[in-house]
Design a protein around this motif. Structure first.
Motif, PDB file in Angstrom:
ATOM      1  N   GLU A  20      29.230  34.053 -10.473  1.00  0.00           N
ATOM      2  CA  GLU A  20      29.956  33.973  -9.358  1.00  0.00           C
ATOM      3  C   GLU A  20      31.582  33.600  -9.645  1.00  0.00           C
ATOM      4  OE1 GLU A  20      30.022  33.820  -5.180  1.00  0.00           O
ATOM      5  OE2 GLU A  20      28.558  34.505  -6.451  1.00  0.00           O
ATOM      6  N   LEU A  21      31.907  32.468 -10.772  1.00  0.00           N
ATOM      7  CA  LEU A  21      33.048  32.227 -10.948  1.00  0.00           C
ATOM      8  C   LEU A  21      33.881  33.405 -11.640  1.00  0.00           C
ATOM      9  CD1 LEU A  21      32.639  28.469 -12.182  1.00  0.00           C
ATOM     10  CD2 LEU A  21      33.566  29.221  -9.866  1.00  0.00           C
ATOM     11  N   GLY A  22      33.183  34.075 -12.465  1.00  0.00           N
ATOM     12  CA  GLY A  22      34.049  35.334 -12.832  1.00  0.00           C
ATOM     13  C   GLY A  22      34.512  36.235 -11.695  1.00  0.00           C
ATOM     14  N   ALA A  23      33.347  36.452 -10.687  1.00  0.00           N
ATOM     15  CA  ALA A  23      33.592  37.082  -9.703  1.00  0.00           C
ATOM     16  C   ALA A  23      34.971  36.572  -8.842  1.00  0.00           C
ATOM     17  CB  ALA A  23      32.739  37.203  -8.874  1.00  0.00           C
ATOM     18  N   CYS A  24      35.019  35.246  -8.873  1.00  0.00           N
ATOM     19  CA  CYS A  24      36.345  34.601  -8.100  1.00  0.00           C
ATOM     20  C   CYS A  24      37.537  34.846  -8.865  1.00  0.00           C
ATOM     21  CB  CYS A  24      35.925  32.951  -8.057  1.00  0.00           C
ATOM     22  SG  CYS A  24      34.642  32.709  -7.061  1.00  0.00           S
ATOM     23  N   ALA A  25      37.431  34.733 -10.259  1.00  0.00           N
ATOM     24  CA  ALA A  25      38.551  35.444 -10.937  1.00  0.00           C
ATOM     25  C   ALA A  25      39.173  36.574 -10.494  1.00  0.00           C
ATOM     26  CB  ALA A  25      38.525  35.079 -12.428  1.00  0.00           C
ATOM     27  N   LEU A  26      38.195  37.598 -10.784  1.00  0.00           N
ATOM     28  CA  LEU A  26      38.574  39.018 -10.234  1.00  0.00           C
ATOM     29  C   LEU A  26      39.130  38.938  -8.834  1.00  0.00           C
ATOM     30  CD1 LEU A  26      36.116  40.928 -11.948  1.00  0.00           C
ATOM     31  CD2 LEU A  26      38.302  40.739 -12.615  1.00  0.00           C
ATOM     32  N   ALA A  27      38.527  38.265  -7.938  1.00  0.00           N
ATOM     33  CA  ALA A  27      39.083  38.135  -6.636  1.00  0.00           C
ATOM     34  C   ALA A  27      40.400  37.722  -6.615  1.00  0.00           C
ATOM     35  CB  ALA A  27      38.120  37.190  -5.612  1.00  0.00           C
ATOM     36  N   VAL A  28      40.807  36.686  -7.258  1.00  0.00           N
ATOM     37  CA  VAL A  28      42.243  36.354  -7.139  1.00  0.00           C
ATOM     38  C   VAL A  28      43.131  37.240  -7.790  1.00  0.00           C
ATOM     39  CG1 VAL A  28      43.718  34.491  -8.540  1.00  0.00           C
ATOM     40  CG2 VAL A  28      41.670  33.602  -7.837  1.00  0.00           C
ATOM     41  N   LEU A  29      42.461  38.110  -8.859  1.00  0.00           N
ATOM     42  CA  LEU A  29      43.546  39.277  -9.238  1.00  0.00           C
ATOM     43  C   LEU A  29      43.614  40.423  -8.439  1.00  0.00           C
ATOM     44  CD1 LEU A  29      43.182  40.420 -12.938  1.00  0.00           C
ATOM     45  CD2 LEU A  29      43.048  41.755 -11.030  1.00  0.00           C
ATOM     46  N   VAL A  30      42.546  40.599  -7.665  1.00  0.00           N
ATOM     47  CA  VAL A  30      42.537  41.901  -6.633  1.00  0.00           C
ATOM     48  C   VAL A  30      43.511  41.544  -5.396  1.00  0.00           C
ATOM     49  CG1 VAL A  30      40.773  43.325  -7.553  1.00  0.00           C
ATOM     50  CG2 VAL A  30      40.519  41.613  -5.558  1.00  0.00           C
ATOM     51  N   CYS A  31      43.348  40.063  -5.002  1.00  0.00           N
ATOM     52  CA  CYS A  31      44.221  39.921  -3.991  1.00  0.00           C
ATOM     53  C   CYS A  31      45.620  39.604  -4.242  1.00  0.00           C
ATOM     54  CB  CYS A  31      43.620  38.418  -3.525  1.00  0.00           C
ATOM     55  SG  CYS A  31      42.275  38.253  -2.438  1.00  0.00           S
ATOM     56  N   ALA A  32      45.892  39.312  -5.289  1.00  0.00           N
ATOM     57  CA  ALA A  32      47.291  39.184  -5.957  1.00  0.00           C
ATOM     58  C   ALA A  32      47.799  40.492  -6.233  1.00  0.00           C
ATOM     59  CB  ALA A  32      47.565  38.372  -7.191  1.00  0.00           C
ATOM     60  N   ARG A  33      47.207  41.338  -6.607  1.00  0.00           N
ATOM     61  CA  ARG A  33      47.628  42.744  -7.075  1.00  0.00           C
ATOM     62  C   ARG A  33      47.674  43.672  -5.727  1.00  0.00           C
ATOM     63  NH1 ARG A  33      49.797  44.312 -11.866  1.00  0.00           N
ATOM     64  NH2 ARG A  33      49.465  46.460 -12.320  1.00  0.00           N
ATOM     65  N   TYR A  34      46.934  43.713  -5.088  1.00  0.00           N
ATOM     66  CA  TYR A  34      46.677  44.658  -3.942  1.00  0.00           C
ATOM     67  C   TYR A  34      47.312  44.063  -2.587  1.00  0.00           C
ATOM     68  CZ  TYR A  34      44.046  47.441  -7.358  1.00  0.00           C
ATOM     69  OH  TYR A  34      43.507  47.858  -8.502  1.00  0.00           O
ATOM     70  N   LEU A  35      47.172  43.006  -2.472  1.00  0.00           N
ATOM     71  CA  LEU A  35      47.755  42.282  -1.155  1.00  0.00           C
ATOM     72  C   LEU A  35      49.143  41.715  -1.285  1.00  0.00           C
ATOM     73  CD1 LEU A  35      44.596  40.706   0.326  1.00  0.00           C
ATOM     74  CD2 LEU A  35      45.562  43.098   0.922  1.00  0.00           C
TER      75      LEU A  35
END
Length: 176
Positions: A76-91
Motif C-alpha cells: 500500500e505504501l509503495g503504491a502511495c509513492a507511485l501515486a505521488v509520482l504520477v500526480c506530480a508527473r501527469y497533473l
C-alpha cells in the motif's frame, strides 16, 4: 515512454516520506536499476492514451528496508509513492497532506486552484479483472466523500506493473 530518474524526483517531493520510498523500493526489482509500469488513464481522462512510465535508479545504492512492516502495508505504501509520482508527473499536482478518518480518500491534493481528494490502492493481484474491480470500488469510495470533492484514484498492481489513474468530478459520476 516517460523516463523518471527516481533519486532526482524523490528529492523534489514535499511529501517525501522515507517510509513511502522504502516501501516502493521493496516492490521494485532493485538489482536491475529499472522498472516499467503501464499507466492507463480513465474517468475524465478517458481519451488519453496509455503511457509507459520507466523508473530508473542506481541499483548499487542502498535504501532503508521496511523491516517489521506487514507485506500488505509495504504494498500500500509503495503504491502511495507511485501515486505521488504520477500526480506530480501527469497533473503537476502537489500532494499536500494526509486525509483523516472519514474523508473517504487518502490524501489532500492541491491541483490548479483547488483541493481534490486522492484515493490510492496497491495490490499484488495479477488478474486485470480483479484490478479493474478494485479500481471501481475505489472510485465509489472517493465519490462518497463528505465534501463532494472531485478527485483522483490510483490503483497499482506490482505484479502486472500496471497503474490505473483516473480523475472524477461529482457531476460526472453517473457515467463511470
Amino acid at each position: 515512454m516517460d523516463d523518471i530518474w527516481l533519486p532526482d524526483f524523490l528529492d523534489a517531493q514535499p511529501l517525501g516520506s522515507a517510509a513511502l520510498w522504502s516501501c516502493l523500493a521493496e516492490r521494485l526489482p532493485w538489482s536491475t536499476g529499472a522498472a516499467e509500469f503501464q499507466v492507463e488513464f480513465s474517468g475524465a481522462w478517458q481519451q488519453e492514451p496509455a503511457q509507459v512510465l520507466r523508473l530508473t535508479w542506481d541499483n548499487q545504492a542502498t535504501y532503508p528496508h521496511a523491516r517489521g512492516v506487514p507485506e500488505r502495508t509495504v504494498t500500500e505504501l509503495g503504491a502511495c509513492a507511485l501515486a505521488v509520482l504520477v500526480c506530480a508527473r501527469y497533473l503537476e499536482a502537489s500532494i499536500e497532506r494526509l486525509a483523516t478518518d472519514g474523508d473517504r480518500f487518502d490524501y489532500w491534493v492541491w491541483w490548479g486552484d483547488q483541493w481534490f481528494g486522492l484515493e490510492v490502492s496497491g495490490t499484488q493481484l495479477a488478474s486485470r479483472a480483479e484490478l479493474h474491480q478494485r479500481h471501481r470500488e475505489k472510485i465509489e469510495q472517493l465519490a462518497s466523500n463528505p465534501y463532494a470533492l472531485a478527485g483522483c484514484v490510483v490503483v497499482v498492481s506490482f505484479t502486472t506493473r500496471t497503474i490505473l489513474f483516473s480523475a472524477h468530478f461529482p457531476e460526472e459520476e453517473e457515467n463511470v
